[in-house]
Motif scaffolding. Structure first.
Motif, mmCIF file in Angstrom:
data_model
loop_
_atom_site.group_PDB
_atom_site.id
_atom_site.type_symbol
_atom_site.label_atom_id
_atom_site.label_comp_id
_atom_site.label_asym_id
_atom_site.label_seq_id
_atom_site.Cartn_x
_atom_site.Cartn_y
_atom_site.Cartn_z
ATOM 1 N N VAL A 130 11.544 6.371 0.205
ATOM 2 C CA VAL A 130 11.036 7.061 1.390
ATOM 3 C C VAL A 130 9.710 6.445 1.827
ATOM 4 O O VAL A 130 9.468 6.231 3.020
ATOM 5 C CB VAL A 130 10.888 8.575 1.114
ATOM 6 C CG1 VAL A 130 10.070 9.255 2.195
ATOM 7 C CG2 VAL A 130 12.254 9.219 1.009
ATOM 8 N N GLY A 131 8.840 6.123 0.871
ATOM 9 C CA GLY A 131 7.549 5.522 1.204
ATOM 10 C C GLY A 131 7.688 4.180 1.890
ATOM 11 O O GLY A 131 7.029 3.902 2.890
ATOM 12 N N GLU A 145 0.832 -1.207 0.000
ATOM 13 C CA GLU A 145 0.000 0.000 0.000
ATOM 14 C C GLU A 145 0.868 1.258 0.000
ATOM 15 O O GLU A 145 0.573 2.226 -0.708
ATOM 16 C CB GLU A 145 -0.938 -0.003 1.200
ATOM 17 C CG GLU A 145 -2.053 -1.013 1.090
ATOM 18 C CD GLU A 145 -2.938 -1.052 2.326
ATOM 19 O OE1 GLU A 145 -2.860 -0.113 3.156
ATOM 20 O OE2 GLU A 145 -3.703 -2.010 2.462
ATOM 21 N N ALA A 146 1.929 1.258 0.798
ATOM 22 C CA ALA A 146 2.829 2.411 0.840
ATOM 23 C C ALA A 146 3.555 2.592 -0.487
ATOM 24 O O ALA A 146 3.761 3.722 -0.944
ATOM 25 C CB ALA A 146 3.838 2.258 1.969
ATOM 26 N N VAL A 147 3.938 1.488 -1.122
ATOM 27 C CA VAL A 147 4.594 1.565 -2.430
ATOM 28 C C VAL A 147 3.644 2.200 -3.447
ATOM 29 O O VAL A 147 4.046 3.072 -4.228
ATOM 30 C CB VAL A 147 5.064 0.169 -2.899
ATOM 31 C CG1 VAL A 147 5.407 0.158 -4.371
ATOM 32 C CG2 VAL A 147 6.261 -0.285 -2.078
ATOM 33 N N LEU A 148 2.392 1.773 -3.431
ATOM 34 C CA LEU A 148 1.416 2.351 -4.368
ATOM 35 C C LEU A 148 1.197 3.834 -4.096
ATOM 36 O O LEU A 148 1.144 4.637 -5.032
ATOM 37 C CB LEU A 148 0.103 1.578 -4.302
ATOM 38 C CG LEU A 148 0.138 0.180 -4.895
ATOM 39 C CD1 LEU A 148 -1.171 -0.554 -4.639
ATOM 40 C CD2 LEU A 148 0.436 0.228 -6.375
ATOM 41 N N LEU A 149 1.069 4.209 -2.823
ATOM 42 C CA LEU A 149 0.919 5.627 -2.485
ATOM 43 C C LEU A 149 2.123 6.430 -2.968
ATOM 44 O O LEU A 149 1.969 7.512 -3.554
ATOM 45 C CB LEU A 149 0.789 5.801 -0.968
ATOM 46 C CG LEU A 149 -0.567 5.584 -0.348
ATOM 47 C CD1 LEU A 149 -0.454 5.624 1.180
ATOM 48 C CD2 LEU A 149 -1.541 6.645 -0.813
ATOM 49 N N VAL A 200 13.716 9.203 -13.034
ATOM 50 C CA VAL A 200 13.795 7.889 -12.392
ATOM 51 C C VAL A 200 14.342 8.026 -10.972
ATOM 52 O O VAL A 200 13.843 7.384 -10.034
ATOM 53 C CB VAL A 200 14.659 6.922 -13.236
ATOM 54 C CG1 VAL A 200 14.982 5.652 -12.467
ATOM 55 C CG2 VAL A 200 13.967 6.602 -14.545
ATOM 56 N N LEU A 201 15.328 8.881 -10.784
ATOM 57 C CA LEU A 201 15.884 9.124 -9.455
ATOM 58 C C LEU A 201 14.824 9.712 -8.521
ATOM 59 O O LEU A 201 14.715 9.312 -7.359
ATOM 60 C CB LEU A 201 17.095 10.066 -9.549
ATOM 61 C CG LEU A 201 17.737 10.462 -8.227
ATOM 62 C CD1 LEU A 201 18.366 9.246 -7.552
ATOM 63 C CD2 LEU A 201 18.776 11.551 -8.452
ATOM 64 N N ALA A 202 14.029 10.646 -9.030
ATOM 65 C CA ALA A 202 12.995 11.279 -8.212
ATOM 66 C C ALA A 202 11.925 10.275 -7.786
ATOM 67 O O ALA A 202 11.561 10.202 -6.604
ATOM 68 C CB ALA A 202 12.356 12.424 -8.982
ATOM 69 N N VAL A 203 11.419 9.486 -8.725
ATOM 70 C CA VAL A 203 10.386 8.504 -8.390
ATOM 71 C C VAL A 203 10.980 7.400 -7.509
ATOM 72 O O VAL A 203 10.340 6.934 -6.561
ATOM 73 C CB VAL A 203 9.736 7.932 -9.666
ATOM 74 C CG1 VAL A 203 8.771 6.811 -9.333
ATOM 75 C CG2 VAL A 203 9.018 9.031 -10.428
ATOM 76 N N GLY A 232 2.021 9.225 -5.864
ATOM 77 C CA GLY A 232 2.429 10.580 -5.473
ATOM 78 C C GLY A 232 3.651 11.068 -6.230
ATOM 79 O O GLY A 232 3.698 12.208 -6.694
ATOM 80 N N GLY A 233 4.656 10.205 -6.362
ATOM 81 C CA GLY A 233 5.872 10.588 -7.085
ATOM 82 C C GLY A 233 5.613 10.843 -8.553
ATOM 83 O O GLY A 233 6.135 11.805 -9.136
#
Length: 127
Positions: free
Chosen positions: A104-105, A56-60, A95-98, A64-65
């Protein structure tokens, strides 16, 4: 100097995003205690419960990213076209940003996911 300032803003943004995701995950665990207890009573393992919350956190983080990347790119295109400035989209930076958002998520969701996996099914079903 501007590069250092933008790096600081990016780090603060990642920190705020991580705190936001951690809060969402903690609230999700608290609200879904009975569901977690039911899943554990039916046979779900601690690992499966933990992976559910991490997913769930990965999807969020991914949503978001990606949304943030799209908004920033769109605004940059509008501004550079308006003021006739040079701009080149760099996919490596995207790619670095996402990837940073995903990291972090997942990091922010680890503690709530571990807590969710350790909930006693009997106590959870009573709540």
């Amino acid at each position: 100097m501007a590069s250092q300032g933008l790096t600081a803003v990016g780090a603060i943004t990642l920190l705020v995003g991580g705190v936001g995701i951690a809060n969402i995950m903690i609230a999700s665990v608290n609200e879904r205690t009975a569901e977690i207890g039911l899943r554990r009573a039916v046979g779900a393992t601690q690992r499966e419960i933990m992976l559910q919350f991490i997913l769930e956190a990965v999807l969020l983080s991914l949503i978001g990213g990606t949304a943030a990347l799209g908004v920033v790119h769109g605004l940059t295109v509008v501004i550079t076209d308006t003021f006739n400035l040079p701009y080149k989209f760099d996919s490596k930076i995207a790619v670095l940003a996402v990837g940073s958002a995903l990291l972090v998520g997942v990091g922010a969701s680890l503690l709530p996911a571990v807590r969710a996996s350790q909930i006693d099914p009997v106590k959870a079903l009573r709540s």
